[in-house]
Write an enzyme that holds these catalytic residues in place. Structure first.
Site, PDB file in Angstrom:
ATOM      1  N   ASP A 116      67.703  31.241 -33.724  1.00 39.37           N
ATOM      2  CA  ASP A 116      66.674  30.287 -33.274  1.00 39.37           C
ATOM      3  C   ASP A 116      66.671  30.302 -31.743  1.00 39.37           C
ATOM      4  O   ASP A 116      65.890  31.030 -31.122  1.00 39.37           O
ATOM      5  CB  ASP A 116      66.984  28.898 -33.852  1.00 39.37           C
ATOM      6  CG  ASP A 116      66.165  27.785 -33.215  1.00 39.37           C
ATOM      7  OD1 ASP A 116      65.147  28.083 -32.566  1.00 39.37           O
ATOM      8  OD2 ASP A 116      66.533  26.598 -33.361  1.00 39.37           O
ATOM      9  N   LYS A 125      59.198  29.148 -34.211  1.00 39.34           N
ATOM     10  CA  LYS A 125      58.657  27.881 -33.704  1.00 39.34           C
ATOM     11  C   LYS A 125      57.549  28.226 -32.701  1.00 39.34           C
ATOM     12  O   LYS A 125      57.844  28.714 -31.604  1.00 39.34           O
ATOM     13  CB  LYS A 125      59.751  27.102 -32.968  1.00 39.34           C
ATOM     14  CG  LYS A 125      60.873  26.571 -33.852  1.00 39.34           C
ATOM     15  CD  LYS A 125      62.034  26.110 -32.980  1.00 39.34           C
ATOM     16  CE  LYS A 125      63.042  25.282 -33.741  1.00 39.34           C
ATOM     17  NZ  LYS A 125      64.284  25.067 -32.928  1.00 39.34           N
ATOM     18  N   HIS A 162      59.617  23.375 -37.873  1.00 41.19           N
ATOM     19  CA  HIS A 162      59.200  22.212 -37.074  1.00 41.19           C
ATOM     20  C   HIS A 162      60.082  22.098 -35.823  1.00 41.19           C
ATOM     21  O   HIS A 162      60.969  22.936 -35.616  1.00 41.19           O
ATOM     22  CB  HIS A 162      59.343  20.940 -37.931  1.00 41.19           C
ATOM     23  CG  HIS A 162      60.777  20.614 -38.284  1.00 41.19           C
ATOM     24  ND1 HIS A 162      61.183  19.381 -38.721  1.00 41.19           N
ATOM     25  CD2 HIS A 162      61.910  21.377 -38.254  1.00 41.19           C
ATOM     26  CE1 HIS A 162      62.489  19.401 -38.941  1.00 41.19           C
ATOM     27  NE2 HIS A 162      62.942  20.592 -38.676  1.00 41.19           N
ATOM     28  N   LYS A 171      61.438  25.317 -42.622  1.00 47.15           N
ATOM     29  CA  LYS A 171      62.418  24.286 -42.292  1.00 47.15           C
ATOM     30  C   LYS A 171      61.636  23.142 -41.675  1.00 47.15           C
ATOM     31  O   LYS A 171      61.085  23.281 -40.589  1.00 47.15           O
ATOM     32  CB  LYS A 171      63.424  24.872 -41.297  1.00 47.15           C
ATOM     33  CG  LYS A 171      64.518  23.923 -40.900  1.00 47.15           C
ATOM     34  CD  LYS A 171      65.554  24.609 -40.034  1.00 47.15           C
ATOM     35  CE  LYS A 171      65.437  24.131 -38.600  1.00 47.15           C
ATOM     36  NZ  LYS A 171      66.691  24.273 -37.830  1.00 47.15           N
TER      37      LYS A 171
END
Ligand code: PGA
Ligand code: ZN
Length: 419
Positions: free
Chosen positions: A318, A343, A371, A394
């Site tokens: 991430d 994202k 999110h 997610k």
């Protein structure tokens, strides 16, 4: 030919934490209007595109977004109006060049993304198409490949999302055995409420953190795993077959001076020791996915973790990849993970988001649409997950409307696709 853009207007709204964020409305020549809003992270990766804030201490403690709003209304909008709305890639490229920086620092990734998402929604509307279907076209995903994503549900919040709780940021349940989103949501809700009862019985508080999961004061980073397993079984579900567990330690947040500092157990660990810890955890609990298990610049650690554990579980980047195709390509070359969190506001345009998703898929990486901890009730990511056939999503716990909005949208899409 589709409709022309008549106007683009941004404004300042509040996110789920009560901080300002940006929302943009695109109006078309036939009177149709579409709005999109942008979320905001707390455990933000240092390599993310810039979220432009006013830094004016007199408003919202410096967190106002009036500069970003003004950039949309006075710099971006005049360049886009009177043009056919159905030109996503061209508009995104134009905004990237108007900004002119590598990380969207001038206009703000929040400003640019709000326009990018609202344009997509308006273009779908103009063609009388559901948003996910239009996103399928933009991402070259054939409709026959559309799938509803498998959710990871963050039922215990720690780290920056719930100060005073665990070092690890997210403990998620994944209803892997559910045959539909409706079933996944029901199972998740049942386990969530069972977990609440078990915590209350153990005299732990049941107030929720930023993503709607519980955030009690645990004594160790393992205790939440015990509670999750118990909640899954008490609710009548089987470990592994029905539910697995996913973790997002968000390790950059506790990495300082080359070491990992786990406060609640007063441990200071190296990369190798963190990997060993995770190896003991995956033997003991049904963990199938670990995101940001190491620091965002610990490339060699990630490569080691992937070579040791990547056969057995999903290793997700991430903060490591920040939805950036260049960083993802580096990770692909270095075999630093086998999955990526997506994202849109980490990169700042829909076009680049889709480019990153497609690059990941091309190299066999799993994709998880996500999110942020500061959200709005805009469910755009639900459509994005379906339209790009991402496979996973997610989007938080089974409470708080900004999280539930995404689950509710997924359930609506599911019914629509069932016909
Ligand atoms: P953030 O956390 O939105 O606060 O960055 C979410 C995550 O780390 O996945
Ligand atoms: Zn994360």
């Amino acid at each position: 030919m589709t409709e022309q853009i008549r106007s683009i207007k941004a404004r300042e709204i509040l996110d789920s934490r009560g901080n300002p964020t940006i929302s943009t409305m695109v109006s078309l020549s036939n009177g149709l209007r579409a709005e999109a809003s942008v979320p905001s992270g707390a455990s933000t990766g240092i390599h993310e595109a810039v979220e432009l804030r006013d830094n004016d201490p007199k408003r919202f403690h410096g967190k106002g977004v009036l500069k970003a709003v003004n950039n949309v209304n006075t710099i971006i909008a005049p360049q886009l109006i009177h043009q056919e709305v159905n030109q996503q890639t061209k508009f995104d490229r134009l905004m990237i060049s108007l900004d002119g920086t590598a990380n969207k620092a001038r206009l703000g990734a929040n400003a640019i993304l709000s326009v990018s998402l609202a344009i997509a929604r308006a273009a779908a509307l103009a063609q009388n198409m559901p948003l996910y279907q239009y996103l399928g076209i933009l991402s070259d995903t054939p409709e026959k490949d559309f799938i509803l994503p498998k959710p990871m549900m963050n039922v215990l919040n720690g780290g920056k999302h719930a100060l005073g709780s665990t070092d690890m940021q997210e403990y998620m349940i994944a209803p892997v055995g559910a045959r539909s989103v409706r079933e996944a949501v029901r199972w998740g809700s049942e386990v969530f409420h069972t977990l609440k009862r078990l915590l209350a019985e153990a005299d732990l508080v049941t107030t929720v953190g930023d993503e709607g999961g519980f955030a009690p004061h645990f004594k160790t980073n393992e205790e939440p795993l015990e509670f999750m397993v118990k909640a899954i079984q008490t609710a009548g579900y089987r470990l592994n077959e029905d539910f697995k567990i996913a973790l997002d330690p968000a390790a950059s947040e506790f990495f300082h001076d080359g070491r990992y500092h786990l406060k609640i157990q007063q441990q200071v660990l190296s990369s190798e020791q963190m990997i060993q810890l995770y190896q003991t955890w995956i033997k003991r609990w049904p963990i199938f996915s670990i995101e940001d298990g190491l620091d965002e610049d610990d490339w060699s650690g990630f490569t080691q973790m992937t070579s040791k554990m990547g056969q057995d579980i999903q290793i997700v980047g991430d903060d490591l990849f920040v939805t950036n195709p260049t960083r993802l390509q580096r990770g692909i070359n270095a075999k630093a993970a086998n999955a990526i969190l997506i994202k849109p506001n980490q990169i700042g345009t829909l076009t680049e988001t889709i480019e990153t998703i497609n690059l990941a898929k091309k190299h066999g990486f799993n994709t998880i649409i996500s999110h942020r901890s500061g959200e709005t009730c805009d469910p755009f990511i639900a459509d994005l997950a379906v339209g790009t056939a991402a496979g996973q999503i997610k989007t938080g716990s089974l409470s708080r409307s900004e999280r539930i909005a995404k689950y509710n949208r997924l359930m609506a899409i599911e019914l629509e696709l069932e016909g």
